[in-house]
Design a protein around this motif. Structure first.
Motif, PDB file in Angstrom:
ATOM      1  N   GLY A 162      10.701  -1.337   6.865  1.00 49.89           N
ATOM      2  CA  GLY A 162      10.822  -0.623   8.393  1.00 49.89           C
ATOM      3  C   GLY A 162      10.339   0.805   8.459  1.00 49.89           C
ATOM      4  O   GLY A 162      10.481   1.671   7.790  1.00 49.89           O
ATOM      5  N   ASP A 163       9.217   0.904   9.274  1.00 46.76           N
ATOM      6  CA  ASP A 163       8.917   2.160   9.639  1.00 46.76           C
ATOM      7  C   ASP A 163       8.460   2.253  11.138  1.00 46.76           C
ATOM      8  O   ASP A 163       8.265   1.197  11.717  1.00 46.76           O
ATOM      9  CB  ASP A 163       7.655   2.638   8.816  1.00 46.76           C
ATOM     10  N   PRO A 164       8.184   3.171  11.658  1.00 44.85           N
ATOM     11  CA  PRO A 164       7.359   3.141  13.188  1.00 44.85           C
ATOM     12  C   PRO A 164       6.540   2.168  13.218  1.00 44.85           C
ATOM     13  O   PRO A 164       5.342   2.423  12.630  1.00 44.85           O
ATOM     14  CB  PRO A 164       7.022   4.690  13.417  1.00 44.85           C
ATOM     15  N   GLY A 165       6.581   1.132  14.059  1.00 45.77           N
ATOM     16  CA  GLY A 165       5.492   0.365  14.576  1.00 45.77           C
ATOM     17  C   GLY A 165       5.387  -0.859  13.373  1.00 45.77           C
ATOM     18  O   GLY A 165       4.406  -1.488  13.518  1.00 45.77           O
ATOM     19  N   VAL A 166       6.220  -0.946  12.327  1.00 45.53           N
ATOM     20  CA  VAL A 166       6.376  -2.144  11.491  1.00 45.53           C
ATOM     21  C   VAL A 166       7.876  -2.514  10.916  1.00 45.53           C
ATOM     22  O   VAL A 166       8.642  -1.868  10.891  1.00 45.53           O
ATOM     23  CB  VAL A 166       5.620  -1.467  10.238  1.00 45.53           C
ATOM     24  N   PHE A 167       7.648  -4.076  10.677  1.00 48.32           N
ATOM     25  CA  PHE A 167       8.981  -4.391  10.282  1.00 48.32           C
ATOM     26  C   PHE A 167       8.594  -5.674   9.498  1.00 48.32           C
ATOM     27  O   PHE A 167       7.683  -6.478   9.804  1.00 48.32           O
ATOM     28  CB  PHE A 167       9.732  -5.037  11.548  1.00 48.32           C
ATOM     29  N   THR A 168       8.970  -5.901   8.062  1.00 49.01           N
ATOM     30  CA  THR A 168       8.445  -6.689   7.138  1.00 49.01           C
ATOM     31  C   THR A 168       9.690  -7.220   6.276  1.00 49.01           C
ATOM     32  O   THR A 168      10.867  -6.403   6.216  1.00 49.01           O
ATOM     33  CB  THR A 168       7.602  -6.135   6.214  1.00 49.01           C
ATOM     34  N   MET A 169       9.379  -8.349   5.751  1.00 47.25           N
ATOM     35  CA  MET A 169      10.361  -9.070   4.929  1.00 47.25           C
ATOM     36  C   MET A 169       9.819  -9.931   3.989  1.00 47.25           C
ATOM     37  O   MET A 169       8.701 -10.298   4.112  1.00 47.25           O
ATOM     38  CB  MET A 169      11.204 -10.140   5.821  1.00 47.25           C
ATOM     39  N   ALA A 170      10.330  -9.928   2.590  1.00 43.97           N
ATOM     40  CA  ALA A 170      10.050 -10.795   1.675  1.00 43.97           C
ATOM     41  C   ALA A 170      11.200 -11.387   0.968  1.00 43.97           C
ATOM     42  O   ALA A 170      12.128 -10.667   0.586  1.00 43.97           O
ATOM     43  CB  ALA A 170       9.339 -10.072   0.530  1.00 43.97           C
TER      44      ALA A 170
END
Length: 388
Positions: free
Chosen positions: A343-351
């Motif tokens: 997670g960072d400003p403007g992004v959210f990711t998962m694996a």
């Protein structure tokens, strides 16, 4: 600045996206994926609407290959540019799994050992009485004792461009005696005794890997991971991400979506990678398949398995049930699963990984993390594992 993601997620109030344009991104506005609709497509589109996610990409890895890479919504809302399987998302802290893989490749090659102290490989001294005992394993497991209190009080980011501060200068400023942010030392607990998520630690790993490999770790990973795996849409910098493939990051401001500039930060090995869903799913396929994808072996099976061997160090965050080498463990659909979020400003990711079935799932989105998006992405990940 890559942060321990759950700090950003659980404390958020319920907010709606695109409140100023029709109270949200309606299902009818989402471009359909370029394949036949099925139950998974329907679930993804529904969850995107609930969580108000502008753009999303989902990949499934199986038996060392990309089973599918699907794309939904918009990479840029104003331009109405859709997400495609080649769109390059900022993957944030999932980057740490790539950095850890590079370090393990050096272990495979006999260049280092996991329980060796890192001090002999550095060209500066880390301040503090206990710092000399830090090992590669400590850094990989977030147990090196490095405090990030000062890190989170200081904005090292460059907004809209790659960082001008270099990784070695950041590390000297933060860790070396007399450094700008060192004070009496930022190694606060005895290495190996306490878990504390550490971006600086992964910055240090990236720097160490470069020194040991004899080339910048970004070049090393390009030559020895990305190219062999066919990862053609992966970059370490904002500048190297083609504009027509880059997603616009979005945040929620007063119940409306607002574009935010991408951020660059000097500890790039902790969270700066950009990758398409095809590329990152190919990487996850290798990890879930014992270090090999197709006819390309990146890691020995023993070291690939060791990365996913979970421990429970003192102080481990309550949302985790295990810590491996970069990879962590928490529940997905009631089942303990190896994973990493970003997670960072403007992004959210998962694996997520299921090495027993040699499967993995990747989810990339261009909206800052919210409680709703956390639940949405976990629901999608669980559905992918269940249905495939």
């Amino acid at each position: 600045m890559t942060m321990p993601l759950m700090k950003n997620v659980y404390g958020l109030t319920r907010r709606r996206l695109l409140g100023g344009v029709g109270a949200g991104l309606a299902l009818s506005l989402l471009p359909r994926a370029a394949h036949a609709a099925d139950d998974l497509d329907d679930l993804i589109r529904e969850q995107m609407a609930v969580a108000q996610i502008p753009g999303l990409a989902v990949g499934l890895a199986r038996d060392g290959e990309v089973a599918f890479a699907r794309s939904y919504g918009f990479a840029d809302l104003e331009q109405r540019r859709p997400v495609t399987p080649d769109t390059m998302f900022h993957i944030a802290s999932i980057t740490k799994t790539v950095t850890a893989t590079a370090v393990m490749m050096l272990v495979d090659a006999g260049r280092i050992e996991l329980d060796q102290r890192v001090a002999p490989y550095l060209d500066f001294t880390i301040a503090g009485e206990q710092a000399a005992t830090i090992t590669f394993r400590h850094l990989l497991m977030h147990t090196a004792g490095i405090s990030e209190e000062v890190y989170y009080q200081t904005d090292f980011r460059t907004h809209g461009a790659d960082a001008s501060l270099t990784i070695d200068q950041l590390l000297r400023d933060y860790l070396a005696p007399g450094g700008r942010y060192t004070g009496t030392g930022n190694v606060k607990t005895v290495p190996g005794t306490h878990w504390a998520y550490s971006n600086i630690g992964y910055g240090l790993l990236g720097y160490l890997a470069g020194r040991i490999a004899g080339q910048d770790m970004r070049v090393f990973t390009r030559d020895h991971i990305f190219r062999p795996l066919g990862m053609r849409h992966t970059a370490w910098t904002i500048a190297d991400t083609p504009a027509d493939l880059a997603v616009t990051p979005y945040d929620l401001v007063d119940q409306a979506v607002e574009p935010v500039p991408p951020v660059g930060f000097p500890d790039w090995s902790a969270g700066m990678m950009r990758a398409s869903i095809r590329d990152l799913t190919q990487f996850v396929a290798m990890v879930a398949n014992g270090g090999v994808a197709g006819d390309v072996r990146v890691l020995s099976s023993a070291h690939a398995a060791e990365m996913l061997t979970m421990q429970t160090p003192e102080g481990l965050s309550p949302w985790l049930s295990g810590q491996g080498l970069a990879w962590q463990q928490s529940s997905l659909g009631g089942v303990p699963s190896a994973n990493h979020w970003g997670g960072d400003p403007g992004v959210f990711t998962m694996a997520y990984l299921d090495p027993a079935q040699r499967k993995g799932v990747v989810l990339l989105s261009n909206l800052s993390a919210t409680g709703e998006s956390r639940d949405a992405l976990k629901s999608i990940a669980a559905k992918v594992f269940e249905a495939n």
